[in-house]
Every structure is written in structure tokens, then in C-alpha cells.
Design an enzyme around this catalytic site. Structure first.
Site, PDB file in Angstrom:
ATOM      1  CB  SER A   8      -0.907   0.024   1.227  1.00  0.00           C
ATOM      2  OG  SER A   8      -1.432   1.332   1.380  1.00  0.00           O
ATOM      3  CG  HIS A  33      -3.792  -1.613  -1.802  1.00  0.00           C
ATOM      4  ND1 HIS A  33      -4.878  -2.391  -2.166  1.00  0.00           N
ATOM      5  CD2 HIS A  33      -4.210  -0.839  -0.764  1.00  0.00           C
ATOM      6  CE1 HIS A  33      -5.897  -2.103  -1.378  1.00  0.00           C
ATOM      7  NE2 HIS A  33      -5.532  -1.168  -0.522  1.00  0.00           N
ATOM      8  CG  MET A  37      -8.209   6.952   2.591  1.00  0.00           C
ATOM      9  SD  MET A  37      -7.288   6.962   4.138  1.00  0.00           S
ATOM     10  CE  MET A  37      -6.610   5.295   4.099  1.00  0.00           C
ATOM     11  CG  HIS A  66      -9.137   0.074  -0.728  1.00  0.00           C
ATOM     12  ND1 HIS A  66      -8.562  -0.196   0.497  1.00  0.00           N
ATOM     13  CD2 HIS A  66     -10.486   0.046  -0.522  1.00  0.00           C
ATOM     14  CE1 HIS A  66      -9.522  -0.381   1.403  1.00  0.00           C
ATOM     15  NE2 HIS A  66     -10.697  -0.228   0.811  1.00  0.00           N
ATOM     16  CG  MET A  68     -11.279   3.103   1.925  1.00  0.00           C
ATOM     17  SD  MET A  68      -9.767   2.993   2.895  1.00  0.00           S
ATOM     18  CE  MET A  68      -8.575   3.153   1.567  1.00  0.00           C
ATOM     19  CG  MET A 137     -11.611  -2.895   4.758  1.00  0.00           C
ATOM     20  SD  MET A 137     -10.025  -2.483   4.001  1.00  0.00           S
ATOM     21  CE  MET A 137      -9.116  -1.755   5.367  1.00  0.00           C
ATOM     22  CG  ASP A 175      -6.210  -3.066   2.913  1.00  0.00           C
ATOM     23  OD1 ASP A 175      -5.158  -2.817   3.518  1.00  0.00           O
ATOM     24  OD2 ASP A 175      -6.814  -2.226   2.210  1.00  0.00           O
TER      25      ASP A 175
END
Ligand code: DX5
Ligand code: ZN
Length: 215
Positions: A8, A33, A37, A66, A68, A137, A175
């Protein structure tokens, strides 16, 4: 089983992003990754489209995005254009997850869906035929460097069994809080792929860190 590692970028040195990405590419990482956010779905803001796009020009790594963010459906085409190979959004953030999964696939990108620690695995069962990847998660999303919540690992086992029962091939990714000491229990629970931020970017030797996660 082929254990995949997805470092990540959240834990990389943001002043040297390109070098950090080249380093993990050479170290044998399977995916990059990218944690996006928005400060609304999660209480933190990371980075967005321009960073993904800038990195795309410098690497052929598989970009595992990813999201979020709230209203993910509004942004999937832009993340595809920025260079995403795989786009994962949160079940909890979506009004119509089935449609969003179809929309991602129709862009020619692999479609993933994620659940937070409090969301049961069963909530994903009807959506599995539309998914290329499920991201479980193992911490509350929002921050790197947290401790793995072991009680979330059962969901990997439950999802693995259901994917087999439905005769599908859906990749299972875990993750949060994964390191060399606990990666084996995460793979044993059913994960194909583990995300690791701190455990990879926090290490001086990234190839050694990736090998340790696989062993
Ligand atoms: C958390 C992110 C994770 C996180 C992983 O919201 O989705 O990808 O950065 O970092 P570590 O491995 O440090 O828990
Ligand atoms: Zn993530």
C-alpha cells in the site's frame, strides 16, 4: 497457491513516490495498492486522481485502487482513465453495488468490492457473480499502521467456501495490519492476496519484506 503481495502506497515516502514505486516493482510486488480516502467515508484524506495518473506514466505495475469514498460510482470512469487496472469500492458506501460492479466491468477494468470489519461476509453472497475481487478489511479503514483484527479472518474462510460453492473464480484480498508475523494466518484463512503498507514500505529491504510476507 500463489500468494500475492500488494504493497500500500499509503506508507511510502510521499516525497519520493516514483522511486518508492520502482523499488517495490523491482522487489517483486504483484500489485500497487492505492488507498483513496475522501475524509467523509473515512476520517482521513490521502491522495487522488492526479497522483494515480502521474505514477501511471512511470510504471507497468498493476494498479489496485481501493476507493474509501462516498458515491464511488461517480468516480470510477475517472480512475479508469487515470490508470486503474482494478477498482474496489465499499459496499457500505454504495446505493447500488450490483450496478457499480457492472459499470466497472463495462469499462474493461476488474471489479472489486470491500467490506469493513463490522459488515458480515454474507452481505456479499448475492454480489459474488459480479465481482472479480473481494477485499476484506482486517482493520477499520482510514489509517495505515493499525493492528490486525483477528476476528475478521473468519470472513475470508466463509467467502472462500461460498465462492467455491457458487463455482466462481473471485480473488480474495485482505487489507490492514498484515505483517510477516501474521501473514501466514491470513493466507491460511483463505486470502489469495494481502495488502501491506507498513510491513513493506517501513522496511529498508523491500524484497526481503515481500519474501517474508510470502513465507
Ligand atoms: C487502510 C488501508 C490499508 C492500509 C494498510 O484504510 O486500506 O491499505 O494502508 O496499511 P498497513 O499495512 O500499515 O495496515
Ligand atoms: Zn487499502
Amino acid at each position: 497457491m500463489n500468494k500475492k503481495i500488494a504493497p500500500s502506497l499509503l506508507s511510502a515516502d510521499f516525497g519520493r513516490l516514483f522511486e518508492e514505486v520502482s523499488d517495490i516493482e523491482q522487489a517483486g510486488a504483484d500489485y500497487l495498492h492505492l488507498d483513496i480516502m475522501d475524509g467523509v467515508f473515512v476520517p482521513n484524506i490521502s491522495f487522488g486522481l492526479p497522483v494515480v495518473k502521474a505514477l501511471r506514466a512511470h510504471t507497468n505495475m498493476i494498479f489496485d485502487v481501493h476507493l474509501m469514498i462516498v458515491q464511488p460510482q461517480k468516480y470510477i470512469a475517472r480512475f479508469k482513465d487515470a490508470g486503474a487496472d482494478l477498482i474496489t469500492f465499499h459496499l457500505e458506501a454504495s446505493d447500488d453495488p450490483a450496478q457499480t460492479l457492472r459499470d466497472i466491468r463495462s469499462l474493461g477494468v476488474r471489479a472489486g468490492i470491500s467490506i469493513k470489519p463490522g459488515t458480515p461476509a454474507e452481505a456479499l453472497f448475492p454480489l459474488l457473480p459480479l465481482c472479480d475481487l473481494v477485499l476484506v478489511m482486517t482493520v477499520e479503514p482510514g489509517f495505515g499502521g493499525q493492528k490486525l483484527m483477528e476476528e475478521t479472518l473468519d470472513k475470508l474462510t466463509v467467502l472462500r467456501r461460498e465462492i467455491l460453492r457458487q463455482g466462481l473464480s473471485v480473488e480474495l484480498e485482505a487489507d490492514g495490519g498484515i505483517n510477516a508475523a501474521n501473514a501466514h494466518i491470513v493466507f491460511a484463512a483463505g486470502a489469495d492476496t494481502v495488502v501491506a503498507g507498513t510491513a513493506v514500505f517501513g522496511a529498508a529491504d523491500r524484497a526481503e519484506a515481500i519474501a517474508a510476507l510470502r513465507s
